[in-house]
Design a protein around this motif. Structure first.
Motif, PDB file in Angstrom:
ATOM      1  N   TYR A 492       0.889  -1.145  -0.133  1.00  0.00           N
ATOM      2  CA  TYR A 492       0.056   0.142   0.150  1.00  0.00           C
ATOM      3  C   TYR A 492       0.957   1.252  -0.020  1.00  0.00           C
ATOM      4  O   TYR A 492       0.564   2.351  -0.780  1.00  0.00           O
ATOM      5  CB  TYR A 492      -0.827  -0.020   1.128  1.00  0.00           C
ATOM      6  CG  TYR A 492      -1.763   1.450   1.341  1.00  0.00           C
ATOM      7  CD1 TYR A 492      -2.734   1.480   0.580  1.00  0.00           C
ATOM      8  CD2 TYR A 492      -1.348   2.279   2.201  1.00  0.00           C
ATOM      9  CE1 TYR A 492      -3.476   2.740   0.414  1.00  0.00           C
ATOM     10  CE2 TYR A 492      -1.964   3.533   2.252  1.00  0.00           C
ATOM     11  CZ  TYR A 492      -3.099   3.732   1.280  1.00  0.00           C
ATOM     12  OH  TYR A 492      -4.011   4.916   1.426  1.00  0.00           O
ATOM     13  N   GLU A 512     -10.097   1.125  -2.045  1.00  0.00           N
ATOM     14  CA  GLU A 512     -11.084   0.319  -1.754  1.00  0.00           C
ATOM     15  C   GLU A 512     -11.907  -0.605  -2.574  1.00  0.00           C
ATOM     16  O   GLU A 512     -12.344  -1.514  -2.209  1.00  0.00           O
ATOM     17  CB  GLU A 512     -12.314   1.412  -1.233  1.00  0.00           C
ATOM     18  CG  GLU A 512     -11.897   2.495   0.048  1.00  0.00           C
ATOM     19  CD  GLU A 512     -12.751   3.649   0.296  1.00  0.00           C
ATOM     20  OE1 GLU A 512     -13.698   3.714  -0.495  1.00  0.00           O
ATOM     21  OE2 GLU A 512     -12.487   4.498   1.167  1.00  0.00           O
ATOM     22  N   LYS A 514     -10.507  -2.202  -5.047  1.00  0.00           N
ATOM     23  CA  LYS A 514      -9.445  -3.314  -5.277  1.00  0.00           C
ATOM     24  C   LYS A 514      -9.526  -4.104  -4.076  1.00  0.00           C
ATOM     25  O   LYS A 514      -9.760  -5.523  -4.055  1.00  0.00           O
ATOM     26  CB  LYS A 514      -8.220  -2.738  -5.287  1.00  0.00           C
ATOM     27  CG  LYS A 514      -6.863  -3.767  -5.157  1.00  0.00           C
ATOM     28  CD  LYS A 514      -6.750  -4.515  -6.429  1.00  0.00           C
ATOM     29  CE  LYS A 514      -5.581  -5.454  -6.271  1.00  0.00           C
ATOM     30  NZ  LYS A 514      -5.128  -6.236  -7.505  1.00  0.00           N
ATOM     31  N   THR A 515      -9.660  -3.569  -2.990  1.00  0.00           N
ATOM     32  CA  THR A 515      -9.781  -4.417  -1.600  1.00  0.00           C
ATOM     33  C   THR A 515     -10.724  -5.336  -1.530  1.00  0.00           C
ATOM     34  O   THR A 515     -10.786  -6.407  -1.087  1.00  0.00           O
ATOM     35  CB  THR A 515      -9.540  -3.378  -0.335  1.00  0.00           C
ATOM     36  OG1 THR A 515      -8.265  -2.663  -0.710  1.00  0.00           O
ATOM     37  CG2 THR A 515      -9.564  -4.361   1.047  1.00  0.00           C
ATOM     38  N   LYS A 516     -11.998  -4.637  -2.086  1.00  0.00           N
ATOM     39  CA  LYS A 516     -13.413  -5.391  -2.248  1.00  0.00           C
ATOM     40  C   LYS A 516     -13.393  -6.455  -3.023  1.00  0.00           C
ATOM     41  O   LYS A 516     -13.677  -7.816  -2.853  1.00  0.00           O
ATOM     42  CB  LYS A 516     -14.410  -4.400  -2.497  1.00  0.00           C
ATOM     43  CG  LYS A 516     -15.532  -5.277  -2.395  1.00  0.00           C
ATOM     44  CD  LYS A 516     -16.947  -4.089  -2.759  1.00  0.00           C
ATOM     45  CE  LYS A 516     -18.187  -4.597  -2.706  1.00  0.00           C
ATOM     46  NZ  LYS A 516     -19.118  -3.707  -3.119  1.00  0.00           N
ATOM     47  N   ASP A 518     -10.616  -7.944  -5.024  1.00  0.00           N
ATOM     48  CA  ASP A 518      -9.560  -8.780  -5.202  1.00  0.00           C
ATOM     49  C   ASP A 518      -8.637  -8.562  -3.751  1.00  0.00           C
ATOM     50  O   ASP A 518      -7.365  -8.268  -3.929  1.00  0.00           O
ATOM     51  CB  ASP A 518      -8.710  -8.319  -6.377  1.00  0.00           C
ATOM     52  CG  ASP A 518      -7.356  -9.218  -6.749  1.00  0.00           C
ATOM     53  OD1 ASP A 518      -7.415 -10.436  -5.963  1.00  0.00           O
ATOM     54  OD2 ASP A 518      -6.400  -8.740  -7.216  1.00  0.00           O
ATOM     55  N   PRO A 519      -9.242  -9.040  -2.834  1.00  0.00           N
ATOM     56  CA  PRO A 519      -8.450  -8.875  -1.434  1.00  0.00           C
ATOM     57  C   PRO A 519      -7.379  -9.476  -1.200  1.00  0.00           C
ATOM     58  O   PRO A 519      -6.419  -9.087  -0.533  1.00  0.00           O
ATOM     59  CB  PRO A 519      -9.565  -9.371  -0.423  1.00  0.00           C
ATOM     60  CG  PRO A 519     -10.316 -10.318  -1.282  1.00  0.00           C
ATOM     61  CD  PRO A 519     -10.249  -9.800  -2.722  1.00  0.00           C
ATOM     62  N   ASN A 521      -4.934  -9.699  -3.563  1.00  0.00           N
ATOM     63  CA  ASN A 521      -3.871  -9.010  -4.597  1.00  0.00           C
ATOM     64  C   ASN A 521      -3.496 -10.051  -5.638  1.00  0.00           C
ATOM     65  O   ASN A 521      -2.327 -10.201  -5.994  1.00  0.00           O
ATOM     66  CB  ASN A 521      -3.031  -8.328  -3.712  1.00  0.00           C
ATOM     67  CG  ASN A 521      -2.184  -7.420  -4.772  1.00  0.00           C
ATOM     68  OD1 ASN A 521      -2.769  -6.945  -5.661  1.00  0.00           O
ATOM     69  ND2 ASN A 521      -0.976  -6.926  -4.386  1.00  0.00           N
ATOM     70  N   THR A 531      -4.085  -3.257  -2.436  1.00  0.00           N
ATOM     71  CA  THR A 531      -5.257  -3.306  -1.266  1.00  0.00           C
ATOM     72  C   THR A 531      -4.974  -2.333  -0.229  1.00  0.00           C
ATOM     73  O   THR A 531      -3.695  -2.147   0.044  1.00  0.00           O
ATOM     74  CB  THR A 531      -5.347  -4.736  -0.950  1.00  0.00           C
ATOM     75  OG1 THR A 531      -4.367  -5.230  -0.499  1.00  0.00           O
ATOM     76  CG2 THR A 531      -5.696  -5.700  -1.938  1.00  0.00           C
ATOM     77  N   ARG A 535      -5.304  -5.536   5.040  1.00  0.00           N
ATOM     78  CA  ARG A 535      -5.617  -6.833   4.181  1.00  0.00           C
ATOM     79  C   ARG A 535      -4.378  -7.519   3.898  1.00  0.00           C
ATOM     80  O   ARG A 535      -3.318  -6.996   3.491  1.00  0.00           O
ATOM     81  CB  ARG A 535      -6.664  -6.567   3.206  1.00  0.00           C
ATOM     82  CG  ARG A 535      -8.036  -5.868   3.510  1.00  0.00           C
ATOM     83  CD  ARG A 535      -8.734  -6.673   4.407  1.00  0.00           C
ATOM     84  NE  ARG A 535      -9.218  -8.008   3.623  1.00  0.00           N
ATOM     85  CZ  ARG A 535     -10.332  -8.243   3.030  1.00  0.00           C
ATOM     86  NH1 ARG A 535     -11.026  -7.101   3.125  1.00  0.00           N
ATOM     87  NH2 ARG A 535     -10.698  -9.296   2.552  1.00  0.00           N
ATOM     88  N   ASN A 537      -1.886  -9.293   1.484  1.00  0.00           N
ATOM     89  CA  ASN A 537      -1.373  -9.162   0.222  1.00  0.00           C
ATOM     90  C   ASN A 537      -0.901 -10.327  -0.496  1.00  0.00           C
ATOM     91  O   ASN A 537      -0.174 -10.848   0.237  1.00  0.00           O
ATOM     92  CB  ASN A 537      -0.173  -7.991   0.128  1.00  0.00           C
ATOM     93  CG  ASN A 537      -0.823  -6.676   0.087  1.00  0.00           C
ATOM     94  OD1 ASN A 537      -2.011  -6.501  -0.215  1.00  0.00           O
ATOM     95  ND2 ASN A 537      -0.187  -5.519   0.519  1.00  0.00           N
TER      96      ASN A 537
END
Length: 537
Positions: A492, A512, A514-516, A518-519, A521, A531, A535, A537
């Motif tokens: 990050y 945000e 991306k994290t939702k 493809d948590p 990565n 992400t 979370r 990676n």
């Protein structure tokens, strides 16, 4: 019916047995996974190319557009999958996750830093060039285009159905649709119609779970993200539905060159006040480079600045000359400087192809010019540069000699669209975008370091004249000088360095999303969207 279901897996086993003696067991296991997860009606075996395949090098090199990333020391992919069907993409995602392999997604290979086809870790390429269907619906003024298509093919197919429609995207016909559209690609109609991403109305994407989603099923957040935030951070974009735009039957183009002794400095000074504010039907690109002074007894070997003005006007030459005489008389445009042509043929002019060449050349997927070694950087200018400032830039360029500047004017539609409508944030307040170029044709690290150094020195010199806090950059002019993401525990923090320059405040929303979606990565590269730090990676 039974034979049709059984036969493809048998072919797959034969394929595996042929490879067994030439490849290691891990590679065989990965290929076995691909075969097992492909549909019997669409076997994947003919789409897999390993280094032992005689066609591997040609498949790899056909879409390398920067020779810096095609040397003897460049890490080569584990294998290449030239997907022929959506199930091949789904199998690639599933098996790459199972085998912890990095997947690089390539559509046209024009990524300036080779990010779509090189990596520092074991990887394979998912090559989209076979997925290039284009379906034009003139009645509804839309088209579906798969991401393996190239811009020249898209323009040709639109023109096939209508002489009064076009699409506002790039001027290089061999650029792939996938990277161009997903990264916010622009062209010489952007002052009239905005960017390519401002004219996307639907899309199809395969997500990290292998699901094929359209705009409705993916949701508005993900749809927003892949319209300028880089599709390769979020999934594999299969196709875009685009909105066609109106173009006149006759457009006008011109190219005029001026050197310093032909008053180039004053003309450039006036260009920066005119080009972003003139009629939206007119786009005037400015190219600045260094050339030899005309040879004579007193100036043998001396250098000067050349300013090249290249233009597209959505109208006839008489109207254009009248407009230019009123708004930009310093250039001295005459009707004899102008060429009236069709919009499709204007693409040839902008690509330095003879305008009388049959337009079928746009279907040629190989570049018309030689592929070279290159480096690119970008900037945004928000205030006009003084005459003294321009003189300093000329002096620096003559000192460097082989660095080139491209100025692309904004204003018009670009200033009307909100900076948050798409991930592309560079809207109102920008006069023009700068591209720094260095091109060379000799191999070797010392040569590369020299030319890359030229762009960095000119970029550094331009600091007082360009945007600040952040110093903005264009995502599709990929520049690893801005930062590299190693996709580890600091992903990050590393991503924020370049992310804010490319996307400004839109970076936070991209993270945000991306994290939702493809948590873990999975979809990652050297400058992907990271992400959130809490979370995994």
């Amino acid at each position: 019916m039974k034979l049709s279901l059984v036969f493809p897996p048998i072919l797959g086993l034969l394929f595996l047995s042929c490879l067994a003696s030439a490849t290691n067991s891990h590679q065989n296991t990965f290929i076995h996974c691909l075969v097992n997860h492909s549909q019997p009606s669409h076997p994947i075996t003919s789409s897999i190319f390993t280094p032992n395949n005689s066609s591997f090098s040609s498949v790899l090199n056909d879409y390398v557009r920067n020779l810096r990333f095609n040397t003897s020391t460049t890490r080569k992919p584990y294998l290449i999958i030239t997907a022929l069907h959506v199930s091949h993409i789904q199998a690639s995602i599933i098996c790459a996750k199972q085998h912890n392999l990095q997947m690089k997604i390539r559509s046209g290979g024009h990524d300036y830093e080779g990010v779509s086809y090189v990596a520092e870790v074991p990887f394979f390429i998912l090559d989209m060039f076979n997925l290039r269907s284009i379906q034009v619906d003139v009645e509804n003024e839309t088209a579906w285009v798969q991401t393996g298509a190239q811009l020249g093919e898209l323009y040709y197919r639109i023109n096939e159905k209508s002489k009064v429609h076009g699409f506002p995207a790039g001027v290089c016909p061999t650029v792939g649709v996938g990277g161009h559209l997903s990264g916010g690609g622009y062209g010489n109609m952007m002052r009239k119609y905005g960017l390519s991403v401002d004219n996307i109305i639907d899309a199809q994407i395969i997500d990290v779970n292998g699901r094929l989603l359209d705009r409705k099923s993916m949701g508005e957040d993900l749809f927003w993200a892949i319209k300028g935030g880089g599709g390769a951070s979020f999934g594999v974009v299969l196709s875009y539905k685009i909105k066609l735009v109106k173009v006149p039957k006759i457009v006008t183009v011109f190219q005029i060159r001026k050197t310093l002794d032909q008053n180039a400095s004053d003309i450039v000074y006036n260009w920066q006040h005119v080009a972003p504010t003139i009629d939206n039907d007119l786009f005037i690109r400015l190219i600045i480079d260094v050339v030899n002074v005309t040879q004579n007894a007193t100036n043998n070997g001396a250098k000067t600045i050349r300013a090249t003005f290249i233009s597209l006007f959505l109208g006839d030459s008489k109207t254009l000359v009248s407009l230019m005489n009123e708004k930009f008389p310093q250039l001295g445009l005459k009707e004899s400087d102008c060429i009236e042509t069709s919009w499709l043929q204007s693409v040839l002019f902008w690509t330095n192809i003879d305008i009388t060449t049959p337009v079928e050349i746009l279907l040629n997927r190989k570049p018309q010019s030689l592929v070279n070694y290159l480096k690119r950087k970008s900037d945004y200018v928000k205030e006009p540069i003084s005459s003294k400032g321009l003189e300093g830039i000329w002096k620096k360029m003559i000192e460097l000699e082989d660095a080139i500047l491209y100025f692309n004017p904004y204003g018009g539609k670009m200033a009307e669209i909100s900076s948050t409508d798409t991930p592309f944030p560079h809207r109102a307040g920008n006069l023009w975008k700068v591209q720094y170029q260095a091109n060379w044709n000799k191999a070797g690290k010392d040569v590369a370091d020299h030319y890359i150094g030229l762009t960095r020195k000119l970029h550094r010199y331009m600091t007082p004249f360009v945007s600040k806090n952040p110093r903005e950059a264009f995502f599709n002019y990929k520049d690893l000088d801005l930062g590299i993401n190693h996709n580890g525990k600091n992903s990050y923090a590393e991503g924020r360095v370049y992310g804010v320059e490319y996307f400004k405040d839109n970076f936070d929303r991209l993270v945000e999303i991306k994290t939702k979606v493809d948590p873990d990565n999975f979809f990652r590269n050297e400058q992907s969207i990271p992400t959130l730090p809490h979370r995994k990676n």
